[in-house]
Design a protein around this motif. Structure first.
Motif, PDB file in Angstrom:
ATOM      1  N   VAL A 191       0.841  -1.202   0.000  1.00  0.00           N
ATOM      2  CA  VAL A 191       0.000   0.000   0.000  1.00  0.00           C
ATOM      3  C   VAL A 191       0.873   1.248   0.000  1.00  0.00           C
ATOM      4  CG1 VAL A 191      -1.722   1.301   1.307  1.00  0.00           C
ATOM      5  CG2 VAL A 191      -1.893  -1.196   1.172  1.00  0.00           C
ATOM      6  N   ALA A 192       1.954   1.208   0.795  1.00  0.00           N
ATOM      7  CA  ALA A 192       2.853   2.364   0.873  1.00  0.00           C
ATOM      8  C   ALA A 192       3.520   2.623  -0.471  1.00  0.00           C
ATOM      9  CB  ALA A 192       3.907   2.125   1.956  1.00  0.00           C
ATOM     10  N   ASP A 193       3.928   1.531  -1.179  1.00  0.00           N
ATOM     11  CA  ASP A 193       4.542   1.682  -2.505  1.00  0.00           C
ATOM     12  C   ASP A 193       3.563   2.318  -3.483  1.00  0.00           C
ATOM     13  OD1 ASP A 193       6.914   0.584  -1.654  1.00  0.00           O
ATOM     14  OD2 ASP A 193       6.472  -1.445  -2.388  1.00  0.00           O
ATOM     15  N   VAL A 195       0.924   4.238  -2.878  1.00  0.00           N
ATOM     16  CA  VAL A 195       0.702   5.650  -2.537  1.00  0.00           C
ATOM     17  C   VAL A 195       1.888   6.495  -2.985  1.00  0.00           C
ATOM     18  CG1 VAL A 195       0.443   7.277  -0.619  1.00  0.00           C
ATOM     19  CG2 VAL A 195      -0.831   5.117  -0.612  1.00  0.00           C
ATOM     20  N   PHE A 196       3.109   5.979  -2.755  1.00  0.00           N
ATOM     21  CA  PHE A 196       4.331   6.701  -3.138  1.00  0.00           C
ATOM     22  C   PHE A 196       4.387   6.921  -4.654  1.00  0.00           C
ATOM     23  CE2 PHE A 196       8.802   6.362  -4.547  1.00  0.00           C
ATOM     24  CZ  PHE A 196       9.315   7.510  -3.950  1.00  0.00           C
ATOM     25  N   ILE A 197       4.085   5.873  -5.428  1.00  0.00           N
ATOM     26  CA  ILE A 197       4.147   5.967  -6.890  1.00  0.00           C
ATOM     27  C   ILE A 197       3.114   6.956  -7.411  1.00  0.00           C
ATOM     28  CG2 ILE A 197       3.707   4.685  -9.029  1.00  0.00           C
ATOM     29  CD1 ILE A 197       4.959   2.244  -7.692  1.00  0.00           C
ATOM     30  N   GLU A 198       1.888   6.867  -6.918  1.00  0.00           N
ATOM     31  CA  GLU A 198       0.829   7.764  -7.395  1.00  0.00           C
ATOM     32  C   GLU A 198       1.154   9.217  -7.068  1.00  0.00           C
ATOM     33  OE1 GLU A 198      -1.687   7.133  -9.362  1.00  0.00           O
ATOM     34  OE2 GLU A 198      -0.928   5.078  -9.477  1.00  0.00           O
ATOM     35  N   ARG A 199       1.732   9.451  -5.898  1.00  0.00           N
ATOM     36  CA  ARG A 199       2.083  10.820  -5.512  1.00  0.00           C
ATOM     37  C   ARG A 199       3.162  11.383  -6.437  1.00  0.00           C
ATOM     38  NH1 ARG A 199       5.900  12.767  -2.037  1.00  0.00           N
ATOM     39  NH2 ARG A 199       6.372  10.690  -1.219  1.00  0.00           N
ATOM     40  N   ILE A 200       4.193  10.573  -6.733  1.00  0.00           N
ATOM     41  CA  ILE A 200       5.277  11.029  -7.606  1.00  0.00           C
ATOM     42  C   ILE A 200       4.771  11.211  -9.033  1.00  0.00           C
ATOM     43  CG2 ILE A 200       7.542  10.434  -8.559  1.00  0.00           C
ATOM     44  CD1 ILE A 200       7.563  11.208  -5.599  1.00  0.00           C
ATOM     45  N   LYS A 201       3.911  10.283  -9.491  1.00  0.00           N
ATOM     46  CA  LYS A 201       3.370  10.368 -10.852  1.00  0.00           C
ATOM     47  C   LYS A 201       2.558  11.654 -11.028  1.00  0.00           C
ATOM     48  CE  LYS A 201       1.709   6.571 -12.527  1.00  0.00           C
ATOM     49  NZ  LYS A 201       0.780   5.443 -12.831  1.00  0.00           N
ATOM     50  N   SER A 202       1.728  11.956 -10.045  1.00  0.00           N
ATOM     51  CA  SER A 202       0.921  13.179 -10.103  1.00  0.00           C
ATOM     52  C   SER A 202       1.803  14.418 -10.101  1.00  0.00           C
ATOM     53  CB  SER A 202      -0.034  13.209  -8.903  1.00  0.00           C
ATOM     54  OG  SER A 202      -0.728  14.426  -8.844  1.00  0.00           O
ATOM     55  N   GLN A 242      12.733   2.498  -3.317  1.00  0.00           N
ATOM     56  CA  GLN A 242      11.985   3.660  -3.795  1.00  0.00           C
ATOM     57  C   GLN A 242      12.582   4.197  -5.095  1.00  0.00           C
ATOM     58  OE1 GLN A 242      11.501   6.689  -0.799  1.00  0.00           O
ATOM     59  NE2 GLN A 242       9.787   5.610   0.169  1.00  0.00           N
ATOM     60  N   ALA A 243      13.912   4.193  -5.196  1.00  0.00           N
ATOM     61  CA  ALA A 243      14.553   4.652  -6.431  1.00  0.00           C
ATOM     62  C   ALA A 243      14.138   3.777  -7.610  1.00  0.00           C
ATOM     63  CB  ALA A 243      16.070   4.634  -6.264  1.00  0.00           C
ATOM     64  N   GLN A 244      14.075   2.461  -7.382  1.00  0.00           N
ATOM     65  CA  GLN A 244      13.657   1.541  -8.444  1.00  0.00           C
ATOM     66  C   GLN A 244      12.211   1.798  -8.853  1.00  0.00           C
ATOM     67  OE1 GLN A 244      13.501  -2.575  -7.314  1.00  0.00           O
ATOM     68  NE2 GLN A 244      13.495  -3.326  -9.421  1.00  0.00           N
ATOM     69  N   LEU A 245      11.345   2.044  -7.870  1.00  0.00           N
ATOM     70  CA  LEU A 245       9.937   2.315  -8.168  1.00  0.00           C
ATOM     71  C   LEU A 245       9.782   3.585  -9.000  1.00  0.00           C
ATOM     72  CD1 LEU A 245       8.313   1.461  -4.708  1.00  0.00           C
ATOM     73  CD2 LEU A 245       8.114   0.137  -6.825  1.00  0.00           C
ATOM     74  N   VAL A 246      10.564   4.618  -8.672  1.00  0.00           N
ATOM     75  CA  VAL A 246      10.494   5.877  -9.421  1.00  0.00           C
ATOM     76  C   VAL A 246      10.948   5.665 -10.864  1.00  0.00           C
ATOM     77  CG1 VAL A 246      11.458   8.202  -9.624  1.00  0.00           C
ATOM     78  CG2 VAL A 246      10.759   7.338  -7.386  1.00  0.00           C
ATOM     79  N   VAL A 247      12.065   4.951 -11.045  1.00  0.00           N
ATOM     80  CA  VAL A 247      12.586   4.714 -12.397  1.00  0.00           C
ATOM     81  C   VAL A 247      11.602   3.887 -13.216  1.00  0.00           C
ATOM     82  CG1 VAL A 247      14.444   3.634 -13.722  1.00  0.00           C
ATOM     83  CG2 VAL A 247      14.989   4.938 -11.661  1.00  0.00           C
TER      84      VAL A 247
END
Length: 612
Positions: A191-193, A195-202, A242-247
Motif C-alpha cells: 500500500v505504501a509503494d 501511494v508513493f508511486i501515485e504521488r510522484i506520478k501526479s 523507492q529509487a527503483q519504483l520511481v525509475v
C-alpha cells in the motif's frame, strides 16, 4: 616426462627475428607506454589482444619478500605459499607491467609487446586513502642496473584504481548516473509503494503541464533548477527500493524524460533527478553526452586498469613465469583486496582470468629443466638439447629513439612457451579450436598455483616436498620446527647433535635450515614427530646434546604453529621470532578461554536476589 635423447644433444638453433627488429643480444623493440601516450596505445592493444591466442604478462616490482623465510619454499602448503605471496603483494608495488598478446602458428610466434610504466597517485584529488608501499633494496639495485628511470616513473607513470577503489570513488564524487532501463519488478506492491508511486506520478504530470503552459515564464515557474540548460526536478528517496519504483514509473514518460540517479556519500540512493527534454533528438543527445561523460570518467579513474579489464574481457589464456606471485599482485592492485585463503583467491581470480598457464609447470615436464628457474637459461638449454625451430616475429611498435630495454622478459616468456609446447607435442592453436582432446593437453597445465607441483603430480592433502630438486614427499604432521640452537649451526651439525639424543632419531630423519634462526626436522617414519614433541614438552627422556640445547633455550613446534604464524600475519624478520610470538599468542588465548570458562562456572552459583 620428456627425456633428453643423446642424438639431440648439443644442437643449437638460434631464434630468427624479422629483419627490421634484429638487434644484438636479441633486444626486441618493446613499445614503452607512459601517461603521455597511454590513451593512444589503448586502441592498438585492444586490437592485438582481440586477435591473439594468448596474453603473456611480466611484472617488475619493488620487492618480493622481506626476510629469507618469507620466500615461498617447497615445504609450504598451497595455503601458506599463498599467504606469503599475499603478504608481498600487499606490501610492494608494481612499477613495470609488460603485456604481450601473441599467437603461435606451427613454428612461428607473432607477438606485440608493450611495457607499461606505472606509479600510483591520487589523480582525482579526493579524500581516498593515500598510497604507500615498501621497497626491497636488492630489487631497486637490480632495476637501477637495468637503466630504470625512476624520475620518469614517478612523473610520467600511469596511475590506476582497482575495481573496489573505483566503486568507492564514484560514491565520493556523487556524480549523477544515467538510470539504465529496468524490468518491472515482479513483487507485489505494498500500500505504501502504491501511494508513493501515485504521488510522484501526479507530481511529474503537474510539473510537465506547468512547463508546457508557461514556457515563456520558465524561471518564474521552475526557479533556477536546471540540468545542462534543461529543466529538471529532484525526487528524494529513502531507499534503493523507492529509487527503483520511481525509475519504473518514469517509463510512462520515456518519450521526453531522462532519469538520473544521484548517489549519496554513504553509498545509498539520495535522489532521482528527472530531466525534461524538448524532443526525442534532444533526449538522445543528452543520453549520448551522459554516456560519453561516464566513459571518460571511467578512463580517468581506471587508468592502467583499462588494460587489465581488456585482458579479462577477452577471456584469453594468460601466460606467466611465476603465476602465484604475478597474479596475487594483479588481484591486489587492480581487482580487489586479496581474500584470506587460497581457495577463495582462486575462485575470485577465475572470474577475471579463467585460464592462467605458468611456464614453470611446463618446464618441470622436461627433466633437464627441473632445476632451472631462469628464463634465458631455460631457452639456452632447450636450444642446445632439442631441435625446436621457432621464428619470432615482432612487428615494429617502438619509436626510433625509444629505449626498449625494459619489458624484454615478456617476449622471452612467449618464446619459451612456444618451445616447450613444441617439445611436449602440445598444439597451442588447439585452444581456439573444437579439438577438445588436443586442447586438454594444455588445459592440464592451467590454474596450477602451487609453485613446486606439476600437472602430472597431483598434490595429496597434507603432503609437501622438502627440497626443490627432490620429488620425495612427507606429511606436514611429520615435520617439527626447531629454533633456539644458536647462530652458525649448519644442518649437518644439528643433525649429528640430534642423532644420539633421543630414540625418535634412531630411524631415518633429515634436517633443513629455513633461515639462520630455525630448522625443520623431517621424520620419514610417521608418528615419531609426535613422540619427539611430547618429549620436548615434558623435558623427559633426553640425553646428550639435546638436553644441553634445551637448557640453553631450544624450542620445538609442529607444522600447525608455522601455519598459524602465516595465517595470523606474524611476519617477523626471523622465523624463530614469528614462532615465539605465535606460541605466546596461543598461550594468551588459552588463558583467556580458561578465565572465561571459570567465570561462567562461577556465575552458575551466583544467586540474583532480584529473581527471588
Amino acid at each position: 616426462m620428456v627425456a633428453v635423447s643423446p642424438l639431440l644433444q648439443r644442437r643449437l638453433l638460434s631464434t630468427s627475428v624479422t629483419k627490421t627488429h634484429h638487434k644484438p643480444h636479441q633486444q626486441w623493440g618493446i613499445k614503452q607506454v607512459t601517461k603521455s601516450n597511454f590513451a593512444d596505445t589503448l586502441e592498438d592493444i585492444k586490437s592485438h589482444v582481440s586477435n591473439s591466442d594468448f596474453v603473456a604478462v611480466s611484472l617488475q616490482n619493488t620487492g618480493f619478500f622481506s626476510a629469507p623465510w618469507q620466500r615461498v619454499s617447497p615445504f609450504d602448503t598451497a595455503n601458506t605459499a599463498y599467504l606469503k605471496a599475499k603478504y608481498a603483494a600487499e606490501r610492494f608495488q608494481v612499477l613495470h607491467f609488460a603485456v604481450c598478446p601473441f599467437t603461435v602458428r606451427a613454428s612461428k610466434v607473432t607477438a606485440y609487446p608493450y611495457n607499461f610504466h606505472l606509479f600510483p597517485r591520487a589523480e582525482l584529488k579526493m579524500e581516498m586513502p593515500s598510497y604507500s608501499f615498501y621497497c626491497q633494496t636488492s630489487s631497486l639495485i637490480s632495476m637501477a642496473r637495468q637503466g630504470f628511470d625512476f624520475n620518469s616513473c614517478i612523473n610520467d607513470g600511469i596511475s590506476y584504481l582497482s575495481r573496489e577503489q573505483e566503486s568507492a570513488a564514484k560514491i565520493q564524487m556523487g556524480n549523477p548516473i544515467l538510470a539504465k532501463n529496468v524490468t518491472e519488478s515482479t513483487s507485489t506492491l505494498s500500500v505504501a509503494d502504491s501511494v508513493f508511486i501515485e504521488r510522484i506520478k501526479s507530481h511529474i504530470k503537474n510539473w510537465k503541464k506547468a512547463y508546457a503552459l508557461v514556457r515563456s515564464l520558465r524561471k518564474l515557474v521552475l526557479g533556477n533548477e536546471e540540468y545542462d540548460s534543461r529543466p529538471c526536478m529532484n525526487i528524494d528517496v529513502c531507499s534503493e527500493r523507492q529509487a527503483q519504483l520511481v525509475v519504473e514509473m518514469l517509463q510512462e514518460f520515456a518519450d521526453d524524460v531522462v532519469p538520473l540517479i544521484i548517489p549519496a556519500r554513504g553509498g545509498a540512493m539520495q535522489a532521482v533527478r528527472v530531466v525534461l527534454t524538448s524532443s526525442k533528438e534532444d533526449k538522445d543527445l543528452l543520453q549520448g553526452k551522459l554516456q560519453n561523460d561516464e566513459h571518460e570518467l571511467k578512463k580517468k579513474v581506471r587508468g592502467f586498469r583499462e588494460v587489465i579489464d581488456l585482458i579479462s574481457a577477452s577471456q584469453k589464456p594468460v601466460v606467466s613465469h611465476g603465476s602465484l606471485n604475478d597474479l596475487t599482485f594483479i588481484h591486489s592492485k587492480f581487482i580487489a583486496p586479496l581474500p584470506p585463503t587460497v581457495d577463495e583467491f582462486m575462485c575470485s581470480l577465475r572470474l577475471a582470468f579463467p585460464r592462467v598457464i605458468d611456464v614453470n609447470h611446463l618446464m618441470k615436464e622436461i627433466s633437464p629443466l627441473r632445476k632451472v628457474t631462469s628464463i634465458p637459461v631455460a631457452i639456452s638449454q632447450l636450444k642446445n638439447r632439442f631441435f625446436t625451430p621457432i621464428d619470432m616475429e615482432i612487428p615494429c611498435q617502438a619509436m626510433e629513439n625509444e629505449d626498449t630495454i625494459h619489458g624484454q622478459n615478456v617476449v622471452k616468456i612467449c618464446e619459451l612457451f612456444a618451445r616447450l609446447c613444441s617439445i611436449l607435442k602440445i598444439d597451442p592453436a588447439a585452444v581456439k579450436s573444437d579439438e577438445e582432446k588436443r586442447a586438454s593437453a594444455l588445459e592440464a597445465y592451467a590454474n596450477i598455483f602451487s609453485p613446486f607441483c606439476t600437472a602430472s603430480e597431483e598434490p595429496i592433502d597434507g603432503e609437501i616436498k622438502i627440497w626443490t630438486n627432490n620429488t620425495r614427499t612427507v606429511s606436514c604432521e611429520d615435520l617439527v620446527f626447531l629454533w633456539g640452537f644458536g647462530d652458525r649451526v649448519t644442518a649437518g651439525v644439528l643433525k649429528s647433535l640430534l642423532q644420539e639424543s633421543h630414540e625418535a632419531f634412531s630411524k631415518e630423519f633429515d634436517v633443513r635450515l629455513v633461515d639462520n634462526s630455525c630448522a625443520i626436522v623431517i621424520f620419514w617414519q610417521h608418528g615419531l614427530s609426535e613422540t619427539f614433541l611430547n618429549t620436548m614438552n615434558k623435558c623427559s627422556d633426553m640425553r646428550g646434546p639435546l638436553r644441553e640445547m634445551v637448557s640453553e633455550g631450544l624450542r620445538a613446534a609442529g607444522y600447525e604453529t608455522y601455519n598459524r604464524a602465516c595465517r595470523l600475519g606474524l611476519w617477523e624478520s626471523s622465523l624463530a621470532d614469528s614462532l615465539d610470538r605465535t606460541l605466546a599468542e596461543s598461550d594468551s588465548a588459552s588463558e583467556a578461554d580458561s578465565k572465561t570458562k571459570c567465570s561462567d562456572r562461577c556465575n552458575e552459583w551466583i544467586i540474583n536476589l532480584d529473581d527471588l
